[in-house]
Write an enzyme that holds these catalytic residues in place. Sequence first.
Site, PDB file in Angstrom:
ATOM      1  N   HIS A 190     -15.708   1.640 -25.496  1.00 31.68           N
ATOM      2  CA  HIS A 190     -14.647   0.774 -26.009  1.00 31.68           C
ATOM      3  C   HIS A 190     -13.905   0.192 -24.807  1.00 31.68           C
ATOM      4  O   HIS A 190     -13.601   0.897 -23.851  1.00 31.68           O
ATOM      5  CB  HIS A 190     -13.707   1.588 -26.897  1.00 31.68           C
ATOM      6  CG  HIS A 190     -12.421   0.883 -27.178  1.00 31.68           C
ATOM      7  ND1 HIS A 190     -12.387  -0.416 -27.642  1.00 31.68           N
ATOM      8  CD2 HIS A 190     -11.121   1.267 -27.045  1.00 31.68           C
ATOM      9  CE1 HIS A 190     -11.124  -0.785 -27.788  1.00 31.68           C
ATOM     10  NE2 HIS A 190     -10.339   0.216 -27.426  1.00 31.68           N
ATOM     11  N   CYS A 202      -9.156   1.311 -32.832  1.00 27.78           N
ATOM     12  CA  CYS A 202     -10.108   0.994 -31.752  1.00 27.78           C
ATOM     13  C   CYS A 202     -11.421   1.771 -31.874  1.00 27.78           C
ATOM     14  O   CYS A 202     -12.433   1.365 -31.309  1.00 27.78           O
ATOM     15  CB  CYS A 202      -9.477   1.273 -30.395  1.00 27.78           C
ATOM     16  SG  CYS A 202      -8.055   0.229 -30.068  1.00 27.78           S
ATOM     17  N   ASN A 220      -8.646  -5.978 -24.751  1.00 24.80           N
ATOM     18  CA  ASN A 220      -8.982  -4.936 -25.724  1.00 24.80           C
ATOM     19  C   ASN A 220      -9.056  -5.583 -27.109  1.00 24.80           C
ATOM     20  O   ASN A 220      -8.030  -5.969 -27.663  1.00 24.80           O
ATOM     21  CB  ASN A 220      -7.907  -3.847 -25.675  1.00 24.80           C
ATOM     22  CG  ASN A 220      -8.159  -2.715 -26.658  1.00 24.80           C
ATOM     23  OD1 ASN A 220      -9.010  -2.817 -27.536  1.00 24.80           O
ATOM     24  ND2 ASN A 220      -7.411  -1.637 -26.522  1.00 24.80           N
TER      25      ASN A 220
HETATM   26  N1  ACO Z   1       3.959  -6.623 -16.522  1.00 24.04           N
HETATM   27  C1  ACO Z   1       4.774  -6.153 -15.573  1.00 24.04           C
HETATM   28  N2  ACO Z   1       5.405  -4.979 -15.665  1.00 24.04           N
HETATM   29  C2  ACO Z   1       5.173  -4.245 -16.773  1.00 24.04           C
HETATM   30  C3  ACO Z   1       4.335  -4.692 -17.813  1.00 24.04           C
HETATM   31  C4  ACO Z   1       3.717  -5.927 -17.650  1.00 24.04           C
HETATM   32  N3  ACO Z   1       2.875  -6.440 -18.572  1.00 24.04           N
HETATM   33  N4  ACO Z   1       4.312  -3.746 -18.769  1.00 24.04           N
HETATM   34  C5  ACO Z   1       5.107  -2.749 -18.369  1.00 24.04           C
HETATM   35  N5  ACO Z   1       5.648  -3.039 -17.150  1.00 24.04           N
HETATM   36  C6  ACO Z   1       6.559  -2.265 -16.338  1.00 24.04           C
HETATM   37  C7  ACO Z   1       7.358  -1.280 -17.154  1.00 24.04           C
HETATM   38  O1  ACO Z   1       8.496  -1.906 -17.730  1.00 24.04           O
HETATM   39  C8  ACO Z   1       7.750  -0.275 -16.088  1.00 24.04           C
HETATM   40  O2  ACO Z   1       8.825  -0.797 -15.349  1.00 24.04           O
HETATM   41  P1  ACO Z   1      10.018   0.178 -14.842  1.00 24.04           P
HETATM   42  O3  ACO Z   1       9.339   1.162 -13.944  1.00 24.04           O
HETATM   43  O4  ACO Z   1      10.939  -0.768 -14.165  1.00 24.04           O
HETATM   44  O5  ACO Z   1      10.543   0.804 -16.093  1.00 24.04           O
HETATM   45  C9  ACO Z   1       6.524  -0.255 -15.176  1.00 24.04           C
HETATM   46  O6  ACO Z   1       5.816  -1.463 -15.437  1.00 24.04           O
HETATM   47  C10 ACO Z   1       5.646   0.944 -15.431  1.00 24.04           C
HETATM   48  O7  ACO Z   1       5.437   1.028 -16.841  1.00 24.04           O
HETATM   49  P2  ACO Z   1       4.453   2.068 -17.490  1.00 24.04           P
HETATM   50  O8  ACO Z   1       4.382   1.837 -18.950  1.00 24.04           O
HETATM   51  O9  ACO Z   1       4.856   3.438 -17.027  1.00 24.04           O
HETATM   52  O10 ACO Z   1       3.107   1.626 -16.770  1.00 24.04           O
HETATM   53  P3  ACO Z   1       1.748   2.355 -16.698  1.00 24.04           P
HETATM   54  O11 ACO Z   1       1.386   2.563 -15.292  1.00 24.04           O
HETATM   55  O12 ACO Z   1       1.675   3.515 -17.630  1.00 24.04           O
HETATM   56  O13 ACO Z   1       0.782   1.220 -17.268  1.00 24.04           O
HETATM   57  C11 ACO Z   1      -0.379   0.714 -19.290  1.00 24.04           C
HETATM   58  C12 ACO Z   1       0.976   0.734 -18.594  1.00 24.04           C
HETATM   59  C13 ACO Z   1      -1.267  -0.292 -18.601  1.00 24.04           C
HETATM   60  C14 ACO Z   1      -0.160   0.262 -20.735  1.00 24.04           C
HETATM   61  C15 ACO Z   1      -0.993   2.112 -19.226  1.00 24.04           C
HETATM   62  O14 ACO Z   1      -0.099   3.084 -19.677  1.00 24.04           O
HETATM   63  C16 ACO Z   1      -2.255   2.212 -20.015  1.00 24.04           C
HETATM   64  O15 ACO Z   1      -3.245   1.626 -19.667  1.00 24.04           O
HETATM   65  N6  ACO Z   1      -2.248   2.979 -21.126  1.00 24.04           N
HETATM   66  C17 ACO Z   1      -3.347   3.058 -22.009  1.00 24.04           C
HETATM   67  C18 ACO Z   1      -3.017   2.160 -23.122  1.00 24.04           C
HETATM   68  C19 ACO Z   1      -4.192   1.492 -23.735  1.00 24.04           C
HETATM   69  O16 ACO Z   1      -5.198   1.199 -23.139  1.00 24.04           O
HETATM   70  N7  ACO Z   1      -4.004   1.203 -24.992  1.00 24.04           N
HETATM   71  C20 ACO Z   1      -4.963   0.477 -25.704  1.00 24.04           C
HETATM   72  C21 ACO Z   1      -5.010   0.937 -27.089  1.00 24.04           C
HETATM   73  S1  ACO Z   1      -5.632   2.527 -27.196  1.00 24.04           S
HETATM   74  C22 ACO Z   1      -7.173   2.395 -26.767  1.00 24.04           C
HETATM   75  O17 ACO Z   1      -7.790   1.418 -27.042  1.00 24.04           O
HETATM   76  C23 ACO Z   1      -7.737   3.517 -25.999  1.00 24.04           C
END
Ligand code: ACO
Length: 324
Positions: free
Chosen positions: A251, A115, A281
């Site tokens: 980004h 990224c 993204n």
């Molecule tokens: N839809 C519904 N529920 C979901 C989904 C989805 N698409 N994905 C995960 N869940 C559920 C999980 O299973 C979990 O359920 P549980 O509590 O029953 O186990 C719950 O949602 C919480 O999951 P987390 O992974 O803890 O959710 P979080 O609040 O951390 O959000 C996310 C996830 C959006 C990916 C977040 O961690 C994030 O934004 N991280 C940054 C990742 C990113 O942007 N990566 C891009 C590449 S790196 C970059 O470009 C910077």
Amino acid sequence: MSGIRSVARGIGSYLPERVVTNAELSERIDTSDEWIVQRTGIRQRHVAAEGECTSDLALVAARRALTDAGFKASDIDLIVLATATPDQTFPATAVTVQAELGITRGAAFDVQAVCSGFVFALATADALLKTGAFERALVIGAETFSRILDWEDRGTCVLFGDGAGAMVIEAVQEDDARGAGVLTTHLRSDGRHRNKLYVDGGPSSTGTVGHLRMEGREVFKHAVGMITDVITDAFAATGETAESIDWFVPHQANRRIIDASAQKLGIAPEKVVTTVDLHGNTSAASIPLALDVAWRDGRIRRGQLVLLEAMGGGFTWGSALLRW
Ligand code: ACO
């Protein structure tokens, strides 16, 4: 003796035709528009058609950037293309773009910083122009992340999209640049975090392409600190500040990361260019795609200060500050 400045001359982008909305995804996997929008700000993403390769996306973006700059392809003697989803393991996707543009001089190669790729590519091209060895560069970010997603993994497949963006930069003597050009770039990486965001395949390990895997929370935890660190470095190197910049073009990973970074740095929300809602993204393509939107709708104007930043797999992260 005056130095050389890499001045932005043109920008262009391309998004594949097919749009996949959150509603469509929620018909295929256990997710909802509400969950995706609340956690990420993403409402839709573009997905490349069957047979449409990263180089196809890059080529359209490059042609549009050349038109915007008023240059012919033969004016270009350097192509630096950032991608984590190349057409083939080798040759570089950049040489396919070079050939399709009919360019037979200079050099073309890929940069792999996921990224952060566009910032790494821009810093590389800027450094090469400053040596005096090249005159005009195409800096491209192009991705088809849809090809490396596990479409059953709701934690990752909702986040990414396909697209390409390109910028033309030209070496100009500092005395003639009127303050324009790339003012500073700052690149960082820390491979200790490489298992937090990776693809579980590759030519020398599994012999397969593999799928993207991510510890989302871990990425989130590190993102804001890393982003703000390299921006603080850019401000320290130039004497510019959150107040003096005109546009912040980050980004486009996630609305919450963008908002938290801007807030921590004291950058006013109205200076932040955001496209993650419509593009998702797009990894290395996200910054030039966002730049193109803000350039075409008249927000970015000549003479303005534009701050870029990215963070991604590796981890890699970086910033670039330029006067348009
Ligand atoms: N839809 C519904 N529920 C979901 C989904 C989805 N698409 N994905 C995960 N869940 C559920 C999980 O299973 C979990 O359920 P549980 O509590 O029953 O186990 C719950 O949602 C919480 O999951 P987390 O992974 O803890 O959710 P979080 O609040 O951390 O959000 C996310 C996830 C959006 C990916 C977040 O961690 C994030 O934004 N991280 C940054 C990742 C990113 O942007 N990566 C891009 C590449 S790196 C970059 O470009 C910077």
